[in-house]
Design an enzyme around this catalytic site. Sequence first.
Site, PDB file in Angstrom:
ATOM      1  N   LYS A 200      54.197 124.388  -3.868  1.00 26.34           N
ATOM      2  CA  LYS A 200      52.822 123.891  -4.078  1.00 26.34           C
ATOM      3  C   LYS A 200      52.094 124.734  -5.116  1.00 26.34           C
ATOM      4  CE  LYS A 200      52.040 124.460   0.299  1.00 26.34           C
ATOM      5  NZ  LYS A 200      53.422 124.734   0.788  1.00 26.34           N
TER       6      LYS A 200
ATOM      7  N   ASP B 137      56.333 125.946   1.676  1.00 28.87           N
ATOM      8  CA  ASP B 137      57.128 126.618   0.635  1.00 28.87           C
ATOM      9  C   ASP B 137      57.883 125.640  -0.259  1.00 28.87           C
ATOM     10  OD1 ASP B 137      56.298 129.035   1.734  1.00 28.87           O
ATOM     11  OD2 ASP B 137      57.963 129.053   3.150  1.00 28.87           O
TER      12      ASP B 137
ATOM     13  N   GLY C 220      51.688 131.474   1.242  1.00 28.08           N
ATOM     14  CA  GLY C 220      52.182 132.332   0.172  1.00 28.08           C
ATOM     15  C   GLY C 220      52.590 131.411  -0.957  1.00 28.08           C
ATOM     16  N   HIS C 221      51.771 131.325  -1.981  1.00 28.55           N
ATOM     17  CA  HIS C 221      52.019 130.389  -3.085  1.00 28.55           C
ATOM     18  C   HIS C 221      52.394 131.186  -4.336  1.00 28.55           C
ATOM     19  CE1 HIS C 221      49.306 127.145  -1.047  1.00 28.55           C
ATOM     20  NE2 HIS C 221      50.315 127.533  -0.315  1.00 28.55           N
TER      21      HIS C 221
ATOM     22  N   GLN D 189      50.735 125.353   3.768  1.00 28.79           N
ATOM     23  CA  GLN D 189      51.755 124.924   4.734  1.00 28.79           C
ATOM     24  C   GLN D 189      52.337 123.551   4.365  1.00 28.79           C
ATOM     25  OE1 GLN D 189      48.538 126.262   6.163  1.00 28.79           O
ATOM     26  NE2 GLN D 189      49.619 128.103   5.570  1.00 28.79           N
TER      27      GLN D 189
END
Length: 427
Positions: free
Chosen positions: A16, A13, A40-41, A223
Amino acid sequence: MPALVLLGAQWGDEGKGKATDLLGGSVDYVVRYQGGNNAGHTVVVGDQKYALHLLPSGILSPECVPVIGNGVVVDPAVLLSELSGLNERGVDTSKLVISGNAHLITPYHQTIDKVTERFLGKRKIGTTGRGIGPAYADKINRVGIRVQDLFDESILRQKVDAALQDKNQILVKIFNRRAISTDQVVEEYLGYAEQIRGYVADTTLLLNNALDAGKVVLMEGGQGTLLDVDHGTYPFVTSSNPTSGGACTGTGVGPTKITRVIGILKAYTTRVGSGPFPTELLDEDGEKLRTIGGEFGVTTGRNRRCGWFDAVIARYATRVNGLTDFFLTKLDVLTGWERIPVCVAYDIDGRRVEELPYNQTDFHHAKPVYEYLPGWSEDISKAKTVADLPKNAQAYVKALEEMSGAPISAIGVGPGRTETIEVNSFL
Ligand code: GDP
Ligand code: IMO
Ligand code: MG
């Protein structure tokens, strides 16, 4: 020609998605190399906000070919719903290419992920519950199902049957759950086959040919370094290699092709799930970072644990990834603190330790040794160059750079694509 790796330097988080999207406009391919829909991007383009889980963030750049590499674990139901969600918003996803060698997440992986966590009780990892660990376990155990298996019903049935043999015993006898039927899984997965077939290719060949033809390939990690199964805070990690080595195994692009390894680094630290976190703040400052930084999980909606910047971790990320650059994100979130603590070393049972301890017990005992840097109160979200930043913000960036061991080549001052100070070119 160059392959670039972009990865998380902390516990995920870091931003990225934003960084990948920013570079996506200038590269030819963006490839995810590990993880799955545990990621979750977030990408903000103008007034539009996108949350991507499985698809590479390059999918939002029309010129760029998005690729899901062999190292990723693919949940086909999630893949199809993410694609249709983007299509409904007018995003063209037709260029997507998926490796036939990527492994599939199945409903039994998700069930096992959830029941294992429940049985671990207080010792749980705090996984995203998406079946990631069990799917990678099957891959290593050589009982995984791959994307290519969707196109041969007989092989698919044999493999699902073999995988369920012991799993059903465990589900029924240990976890007191119902057995999962081979027919049910096969029927569901054959239903996905035709919708996915058109995307599937030999992505290793594709990417290497592209590099030979002078194209630019960006490899996007999910990650982060401290969640790496080999180099992270094991066992409180994910089940893949987000570190730069994973970019090679997860795509089939050799290390000699990689010219830049960019570590995405938040100007403070966050972590989701269980495990040690030396600079964690359980006080008002932690709450303030969470609120101002919007530190709530994109995948599970959980509160992210928040803490000050940890230079020991940043140095470690430089070392284990061979970082050439950092992209510092969320500097704007630190606006308004009179002084900002930065962890420069750990105190472990009375000893000063400058490097990340390899011993788990030591890391659990690590207490941060802080240096205090003067803060700033001016709004920095419109800054376009380093010179536009207040002197103390410039000094904060400089100090982080010196402590972390690689140049800071970009600075995020807001979530949007354009809210970025580009210091050095990445290409
Ligand atoms: P990822 O998983 O590494 O892609 O990061 P996430 O998307 O989970 O979390 C990063 C969050 O920070 C997202 O909400 C981004 O929109 C936001 N973000 C990224 N860079 C910046 C920045 O420089 N400033 C601010 N304020 N927000 C940012
Ligand atoms: P992005 O790509 C933050 C964490 C989970 C849990 C551990 C293992 O958005 O940075 P898993 O479901 O992978 O088996 O969970 O890893 N985790 C993440 N934390 N960002 C992520 O992805 C994460 N993906 C997994 O919270 O602690
Ligand atoms: Mg995220």
